[in-house]
Design a protein around this motif. Structure first.
Motif, short mmCIF file in Angstrom:
data_model
loop_
_atom_site.label_atom_id
_atom_site.label_comp_id
_atom_site.label_asym_id
_atom_site.label_seq_id
_atom_site.Cartn_x
_atom_site.Cartn_y
_atom_site.Cartn_z
N THR A 200 0.84 -1.20 0.00
CA THR A 200 0.00 0.00 0.00
C THR A 200 0.88 1.25 0.00
N SER B 97 -4.26 6.64 1.27
CA SER B 97 -3.67 5.34 0.93
C SER B 97 -4.15 4.91 -0.46
N TRP B 98 -3.23 4.23 -1.19
CA TRP B 98 -3.49 3.81 -2.56
C TRP B 98 -3.11 2.33 -2.69
N ASP B 99 -3.92 1.58 -3.45
CA ASP B 99 -3.60 0.16 -3.63
C ASP B 99 -2.53 0.00 -4.70
N ARG B 100 -2.22 -1.26 -5.03
CA ARG B 100 -1.15 -1.54 -5.99
C ARG B 100 -1.44 -0.96 -7.38
N MET C 123 -7.79 4.30 -1.56
CA MET C 123 -8.43 3.39 -0.61
C MET C 123 -9.04 4.15 0.57
N ASP D 21 -1.37 -1.44 11.91
CA ASP D 21 -1.89 -0.46 10.95
C ASP D 21 -1.59 0.97 11.37
#
Length: 783
Positions: free
Chosen positions: A441, A454-457, A462, A483
């Motif tokens: 992430t 937050s950003w996914d792959r 997100m 987390d």
């Protein structure tokens, strides 16, 4: 003419002016020395015994004058003389230049190398570079030894060749000798806690270690803080501001880079990188001494070869990139990186010989082969070229990821210099931090919008949360446990947080020059205030703020009422206010003059408040109605320079004051009258020793001092210890009283700027010190 050429031309002119100033200083020093020698010879020829108040250098053209240029008359022998001989004319300028000239000398390079408005190292040089004058002192001729006059019962010391006369108690007149040796203090200091974090102008300086400790820095100290156990350890190998930090892949070895510093003997120390063990705190290697210029701004360990190499970028005009085999202390290669500021440098995670740097309007991909570099410049092509590329990291597949001042996230394909994917407008305003978590992430931190996203792959958003306004914009983001994220902000907070919006500050500090300090009279608490307009009451046991309050003006000084129920705050504008210690509510506010108030001091029984101002006056107020009512008695007029320190007598009948021209005067505060008879004050018992000039403290002054080198003095409450803070970032500890010339003491390092104040807690268990430009608060255990 290009901008760089103009800057170089301006720098050359500044350097020429500095050389001329140094020559003028040397010439002036030689003139003063010759005048002193001439005066001494003249005095020996005509000597019939010591003269009480005679200035040692009356031939100086700067002899004090009053209105219309009339020379001040010589005081009668029965009166209390001005111990400084000469007055304000040269001293006031000296004090201000010592604190500000060197920072301004470097301002042009600061503006160039960090034109994004984020240079602090120049501002922090105040204490350290003023010690450049200590190198000057040794060339100005041997300083004069103190003189003892047994007949009159005084010791005369000399600061910058100027006499300061200090009268001793009657009981010592027959037994005192300058030849007696002072003893070392019976206690020592150990650095126990450091408050503050340097997030305002430094990046990538916050990491979690396997020990559970968070590692970061402030001033010249690297802090290892275990939040759960509430314990700090400190690496103190640096002698000036730490500017950058990197953690080895083994997560035990740490590298930290510093600015040009000052050695213990006052000489200039070259910027360098120290590599050390975070378990033992032992220094393993020191690299780059004599190679780096100004400071080391970026460092990183390699990742794919076991971390055997280290890259570094300095703050020279060319921002030189260098690569080192740090275990052999060998430089493998170096190249001029850019004329523009460099904000980040890092090794590629899988390619040992590839380094990515980014800065003003650029990103470079460097390849090191056979000791030489090849460069590929990142191509923005159809994408808008940002003013600054502020931060970078790497994706799992080896792509480079950058955040820029336009709020864009750009992904640069592995092995190429082209953008493979872009998220335009990911943040409103600049992206100051990008962090790749272990699970793939990506977390980005914004400046203007203060958002964590937050950003996914696949770079789909997100989660999103906003850092509360009081904590300030995000400066750096690091992965914590589970987390939890660790966030450093530009307002010098370190936060533990989650993307669900739970924020918990674990470290905080001031954000501008720090001067005000006062220990609570009955509790293990202390209060600080600074030019950032913040007033904070700290718990010295829990190491956390009890409360913090923002006031209207930059704060300069503070003093608790003996009851501890209220505290007085002096500002830079002449306004002063009284706050309730429990509720932080405003009790009253007054204004005296329009200049800064350097001292706020209540009398021992709490019935008076004395205020020392830069307008040369001491304002006296009566205090009544449970410290809620303040009535002005008047002002003490007699100093010809700004007031620096005040102390009350034990019975509150007398006041002693120091001023910027090294003058000691005594007062009857109830009448606002100066005491002119020596005998009236010779045997006075003083409730505190914070004045830097006086018979009981003059031994703290080292040889060759210029009178501004010591900023603060504090006597312990048991009257056995004396602590000082100096212009060179050092805290000293002496035995009290300290009335033998150049008394031996213990010296402690940690601050990287002038130490503005020192204060023992009420039970003498701890000493607290504040750094001016480094904005740090250090708490020392008395052992």
């Amino acid at each position: 003419m290009e901008v760089t050429d103009r800057i170089a031309s301006l720098e050359q002119r500044v350097q020429m002016q500095e050389d001329e100033i140094q020559l003028l200083k040397s010439a002036l020093a030689d003139v003063v020395r010759r005048l002193n020698v001439s005066e001494e010879q003249h005095a020996m020829l005509n000597r019939k015994g010591p003269t009480k108040a005679r200035p040692l250098v009356p031939a100086l053209p700067l002899r004090p004058t009053v209105n219309n240029g009339t020379v001040l008359p010589k005081k009668p022998s029965g009166s209390l003389p001005s111990p400084s001989g000469t007055r304000k004319d040269i001293s006031t300028a000296t004090k201000s230049s010592v604190k500000r000239s060197n920072s301004s000398e470097r301002m042009c390079s600061a503006a160039r190398r960090e034109s994004f408005g984020e240079s602090k190292s120049n501002r922090t040089r105040t204490g350290s570079t003023s010690s450049g004058s200590s190198g000057k002192k040794t060339s100005e001729g041997k300083s004069k030894d103190p003189l003892y006059n047994a007949e009159e019962g005084y010791v005369k010391m000399f600061l910058r060749g100027r006499p300061v006369t200090m009268y001793m108690p009657q009981e010592l007149r027959d037994t005192y000798s300058l030849e007696d040796k002072a003893e070392l203090p019976t206690k020592k200091l150990k650095l126990d806690w450091v408050y503050g974090y340097r997030g305002r102008d430094c990046r990538c300086n916050l990491y979690l270690l396997p020990t559970g400790e968070i590692v970061y820095f402030i001033a010249s100290v690297v802090v290892l803080y275990n939040v759960e156990e509430q314990l700090q350890r400190h690496y103190t190998g640096h002698n000036d501001d730490v500017k950058c930090l990197a953690v080895h892949p083994d997560r035990i070895t740490i590298a930290t880079g510093q600015v040009t510093g000052i050695t213990k003997d006052g000489n200039q120390a070259a910027p360098h990188v120290r590599i050390w063990d975070s378990v033992s705190l032992n220094t393993l290697h020191t690299i780059g001494t004599g190679f780096f210029d100004r400071s080391v701004s970026c460092i990183a360990f390699s990742k794919s070869n076991g971390g055997s190499t280290l890259c570094a970028v300095d703050d020279s005009n060319d921002h030189v990139l260098s690569v080192w085999d740090w275990q052999k202390v060998e430089r493998l290669g170096d190249i001029k990186c850019s004329n523009e500021p460099i904000f980040a440098a890092d090794f590629h995670p899988t390619e040992t010989n590839i380094i990515v740097t980014c800065g003003k309007s650029h990103i470079y991909f460097w390849t090191l082969e056979g000791g030489s570099f090849t460069k590929k410049q990142g191509l923005f092509e159809k994408h808008e070229k940002p003013k600054f590329v502020l931060c970078s990291t790497f994706a799992e597949n080896g792509d480079s990821i950058t955040g820029d001042s336009s709020g864009n996230i750009l992904i640069w394909g592995k092995g190429t210099s082209r953008i493979s994917y872009a998220i335009a407008g990911a943040h409103e305003g600049g992206i100051f931090a990008v962090c790749m978590l272990r699970n793939g992430t990506l977390v980005t931190g914004g400046g203007k919008d203060r958002k964590l996203i937050s950003w996914d792959r696949n770079y789909h958003k997100m989660q999103e949360t906003e850092v509360p306004e009081q904590f300030g914009p995000v400066r750096t983001v690091a992965e914590g446990r589970g987390d939890v994220l660790l966030v450093g902000t530009t307002r010098n907070f370190i936060l533990q947080c989650t993307l669900s919006g739970d924020f918990h500050p674990i470290t905080q500090g001031h954000t501008d020059e720090l001067w005000g300090l006062s220990a609570h009279p009955t509790e293990e608490q202390f209060l600080t205030c600074g030019h950032d307009k913040h007033v904070t009451l700290w718990d010295a046991v829990g190491h956390q703020p009890i409360w913090s309050k923002i006031i209207e003006d930059p704060a300069q000084s503070a003093g608790f009422h003996p009851s501890g129920c209220v505290v007085a705050i002096g500002t830079q504008t002449g306004r002063w206010l009284v706050l309730d210690t429990e509720t932080k509510d405003l009790v009253t506010v007054h204004t005296d003059g329009n200049e800064q108030l350097s001292v706020m001091r209540y009398s021992p029984e709490g019935n008076y408040l004395a205020i020392g101002s830069h307008d040369n006056y001491i304002y006296i107020y009566t205090v009544s109605e449970n410290s809620r009512k303040y009535s002005r008695v008047g002002k003490c007029s007699g100093h010809s320079s700004f007031i620096t320190h005040l102390d009350w007598s034990l019975d509150s009948q007398y006041l002693i004051s120091n001023s910027g021209d090294y003058e000691i005067l005594y007062w009857t505060p109830s009448a606002c009258k100066q005491v002119v008879s020596v005998e009236n004050v010779r045997d006075v018992q003083w409730a505190s020793y914070t004045c830097t000039l006086g018979f009981h403290v003059f031994g703290v002054w080292p040889e060759g001092s210029d009178g501004t080198d010591i900023n603060a003095v504090c006597r312990s409450n048991d009257k056995k210890l004396l602590s000082t803070g100096d212009d060179f970032g050092k805290v000293h500890l002496f035995a009290s009283p300290c009335s033998q010339a150049r008394a031996p003491g213990c010296m402690y390092v940690g601050h990287s700027s002038h130490v503005t104040s020192v204060s023992f807690l009420h039970n003498d268990s701890q000493l607290v010190s504040t750094g001016g430009k480094d904005m740090s608060i250090m708490q020392w255990k008395v052992i």
